[in-house]
Design an enzyme around this catalytic site. Structure first.
Site, PDB file in Angstrom:
ATOM      1  N   SER A 249       0.797  -1.240   0.000  1.00 35.46           N
ATOM      2  CA  SER A 249       0.000   0.000   0.000  1.00 35.46           C
ATOM      3  C   SER A 249       0.825   1.283   0.000  1.00 35.46           C
ATOM      4  O   SER A 249       0.286   2.358  -0.260  1.00 35.46           O
ATOM      5  CB  SER A 249      -0.924   0.036   1.219  1.00 35.46           C
ATOM      6  OG  SER A 249      -2.045  -0.752   0.974  1.00 35.46           O
TER       7      SER A 249
ATOM      8  N   LYS B  56       0.544   3.351  -3.019  1.00 30.61           N
ATOM      9  CA  LYS B  56      -0.637   4.187  -3.292  1.00 30.61           C
ATOM     10  C   LYS B  56      -0.267   5.673  -3.292  1.00 30.61           C
ATOM     11  O   LYS B  56      -0.890   6.468  -3.985  1.00 30.61           O
ATOM     12  CB  LYS B  56      -1.724   3.924  -2.237  1.00 30.61           C
ATOM     13  CG  LYS B  56      -2.334   2.521  -2.331  1.00 30.61           C
ATOM     14  CD  LYS B  56      -3.199   2.253  -1.112  1.00 30.61           C
ATOM     15  CE  LYS B  56      -3.852   0.878  -1.157  1.00 30.61           C
ATOM     16  NZ  LYS B  56      -4.499   0.544   0.116  1.00 30.61           N
TER      17      LYS B  56
ATOM     18  N   TYR C 117      -3.449  -2.346 -10.448  1.00 32.75           N
ATOM     19  CA  TYR C 117      -3.352  -2.163  -8.991  1.00 32.75           C
ATOM     20  C   TYR C 117      -2.484  -3.252  -8.339  1.00 32.75           C
ATOM     21  O   TYR C 117      -1.643  -2.966  -7.486  1.00 32.75           O
ATOM     22  CB  TYR C 117      -4.758  -2.128  -8.387  1.00 32.75           C
ATOM     23  CG  TYR C 117      -4.765  -2.122  -6.875  1.00 32.75           C
ATOM     24  CD1 TYR C 117      -4.458  -0.966  -6.164  1.00 32.75           C
ATOM     25  CD2 TYR C 117      -5.051  -3.285  -6.148  1.00 32.75           C
ATOM     26  CE1 TYR C 117      -4.445  -0.957  -4.772  1.00 32.75           C
ATOM     27  CE2 TYR C 117      -5.045  -3.282  -4.759  1.00 32.75           C
ATOM     28  CZ  TYR C 117      -4.734  -2.120  -4.077  1.00 32.75           C
ATOM     29  OH  TYR C 117      -4.716  -2.124  -2.704  1.00 32.75           O
TER      30      TYR C 117
ATOM     31  N   TYR D  24      -4.910   3.919   7.953  1.00 33.40           N
ATOM     32  CA  TYR D  24      -6.287   3.408   8.056  1.00 33.40           C
ATOM     33  C   TYR D  24      -6.897   3.717   9.408  1.00 33.40           C
ATOM     34  O   TYR D  24      -6.868   4.873   9.844  1.00 33.40           O
ATOM     35  CB  TYR D  24      -6.319   1.914   7.725  1.00 33.40           C
ATOM     36  CG  TYR D  24      -5.441   1.585   6.562  1.00 33.40           C
ATOM     37  CD1 TYR D  24      -5.743   2.083   5.299  1.00 33.40           C
ATOM     38  CD2 TYR D  24      -4.268   0.838   6.695  1.00 33.40           C
ATOM     39  CE1 TYR D  24      -4.929   1.838   4.211  1.00 33.40           C
ATOM     40  CE2 TYR D  24      -3.439   0.590   5.608  1.00 33.40           C
ATOM     41  CZ  TYR D  24      -3.786   1.095   4.387  1.00 33.40           C
ATOM     42  OH  TYR D  24      -2.979   0.860   3.324  1.00 33.40           O
TER      43      TYR D  24
ATOM     44  N   VAL E  61       1.220  -3.810   3.877  1.00 32.87           N
ATOM     45  CA  VAL E  61       1.147  -5.117   4.538  1.00 32.87           C
ATOM     46  C   VAL E  61       2.398  -5.983   4.323  1.00 32.87           C
ATOM     47  O   VAL E  61       2.506  -7.049   4.915  1.00 32.87           O
ATOM     48  CB  VAL E  61      -0.116  -5.936   4.152  1.00 32.87           C
ATOM     49  CG1 VAL E  61      -1.366  -5.355   4.752  1.00 32.87           C
ATOM     50  CG2 VAL E  61      -0.234  -6.092   2.654  1.00 32.87           C
TER      51      VAL E  61
HETATM   52  N1  GLN Z   1      -2.303  -5.067  -2.039  1.00 36.86           N
HETATM   53  C1  GLN Z   1      -2.820  -5.016  -0.711  1.00 36.86           C
HETATM   54  C2  GLN Z   1      -4.356  -5.102  -0.728  1.00 36.86           C
HETATM   55  O1  GLN Z   1      -4.951  -4.503  -1.558  1.00 36.86           O
HETATM   56  C3  GLN Z   1      -2.377  -3.737  -0.043  1.00 36.86           C
HETATM   57  C4  GLN Z   1      -2.893  -3.582   1.368  1.00 36.86           C
HETATM   58  C5  GLN Z   1      -1.943  -2.868   2.284  1.00 36.86           C
HETATM   59  O2  GLN Z   1      -0.730  -2.861   2.086  1.00 36.86           O
HETATM   60  N2  GLN Z   1      -2.462  -2.338   3.361  1.00 36.86           N
HETATM   61  O3  GLN Z   1      -4.932  -5.755   0.079  1.00 36.86           O
END
Ligand code: GLN
Length: 304
Positions: free
Chosen positions: A64, A67, A189, A240, A258
């Site tokens: 993530s 992003k 993505y 989050y 993650v």
């Molecule tokens: N690719 C992961 C997902 O979409 C990214 C989530 C994350 O790093 N928090 O679940």
């Protein structure tokens, strides 16, 4: 003068012994191969100095964290239009939460939860000729490092098991908030999330957010006002349902993934990256959060 090297060494030695290291993500099967014993810290100071310790040069899946990089590219294309398709409010919910999206008619709360990031992917696909290749080149460019790549096994692994992302993309499409095909958006993505970097590359990639939009190689990619806005979104939405906690404990804009990475920055000062794959219950790196809390407390360097 702050002793950055001494500080990160003390934090590293202290946390290396921690009995509780968190749980490595397994909902993307390929990520479960990482050991929770990995731990690295890297600082890129704006004046060019670097400080590092532990596994700072081992590549990992940035997930993530990507992003923010995607958002910076999308903002450069569509500065105002983008905010008609998503909001800038913290969600107070996990990154893959769906019910708010339905309640709020397909307008994601912010670009750093999965639904918002999928809309950002859609924008990039509409603007880039060869989306995956061009985005990778952008990341290589801002980092000044051509060795950065996607880990195709991680992308394929998430493609097979990313049920909630498939659901989010379909929901967005049903509300007319995706212009491209659901499968094309998801493919982009999953690749974006599968970008692999080490802590040093990550610190360099985020240099432009600490440097008013100018990357490591002194090229202006976004305006200083856009950099300010992206930092504000990282501060309020980067973790989050733990964004408040991160601001409270650490006091820096930042973003987690993650894969166990966290990057945080103090504008006009430094970028700091940590990697420790064990996650806490909210999906953020357990040791990374603790390391950054200790870092800003010991050095007294935060935005507050
Ligand atoms: N690719 C992961 C997902 O979409 C990214 C989530 C994350 O790093 N928090 O679940």
């Amino acid at each position: 003068m702050i002793d950055y090297q001494g500080t990160i060494e003390a934090i590293y030695n202290n946390l290396k012994q921690a009995p509780e290291k968190g749980i490595v993500a397994s909902y993307i099967p390929e990520l479960s191969k990482q050991s929770s014993d990995r731990f690295g810290i890297h600082i890129q100071h704006i004046d060019g100095r670097t400080f590092q310790i532990g596994d700072w040069n081992v590549p990992f899946s940035i997930q993530s964290i990507s992003k923010v990089l995607a958002l910076s590219k999308a903002i450069a294309f569509e500065d105002n239009l983008i905010w008609k398709r998503m909001d800038v409010e913290p969600s107070g919910n996990p990154f893959n939460h769906l019910s708010l999206l339905e309640l709020e008619n397909g307008i994601p709360r912010n670009p750093l939860i999965n639904a918002g990031a999928l809309v950002v992917s859609d924008i990039l696909i509409s603007h880039l000729k060869h989306p995956k290749e061009d985005f990778l080149n952008y990341v290589r460019n801002i980092t000044g490092d051509d060795t950065i790549s996607y880990n195709l096994d991680v992308a394929a692994s998430e493609q097979r098991t990313g049920y909630r992302n498939h659901a989010a993309a379909n929901l967005l499409k049903s509300f007319d908030n995706l212009n491209n095909d659901v499968d094309v958006v998801l493919d982009f993505y999953f690749h974006q999330c599968a970008l692999e970097m080490n802590c040093a590359q990550l610190s360099k990639a985020f240099y432009l957010f600490a440097n008013k939009g100018k990357c490591f190689n002194d090229k202006q990619h976004i305006s200083s006002s856009q950099a300010k806005r992206i930092n504000a979104i990282m501060l309020t939405c980067g973790f989050y349902d733990e964004a408040g906690e991160f601001a409270f404990e650490v006091g820096l804009p930042g973003k987690s993934g993650v894969g166990g990475g966290i990057v945080a920055l103090l504008p006009n000062d430094f970028v700091i990256s940590t990697w420790a794959p064990g996650l806490n219950a909210k999906g953020n790196s357990l040791l990374g959060m603790q390391a950054l809390e200790q870092f800003t407390t010991r050095t007294n360097r935060s935005i507050f």
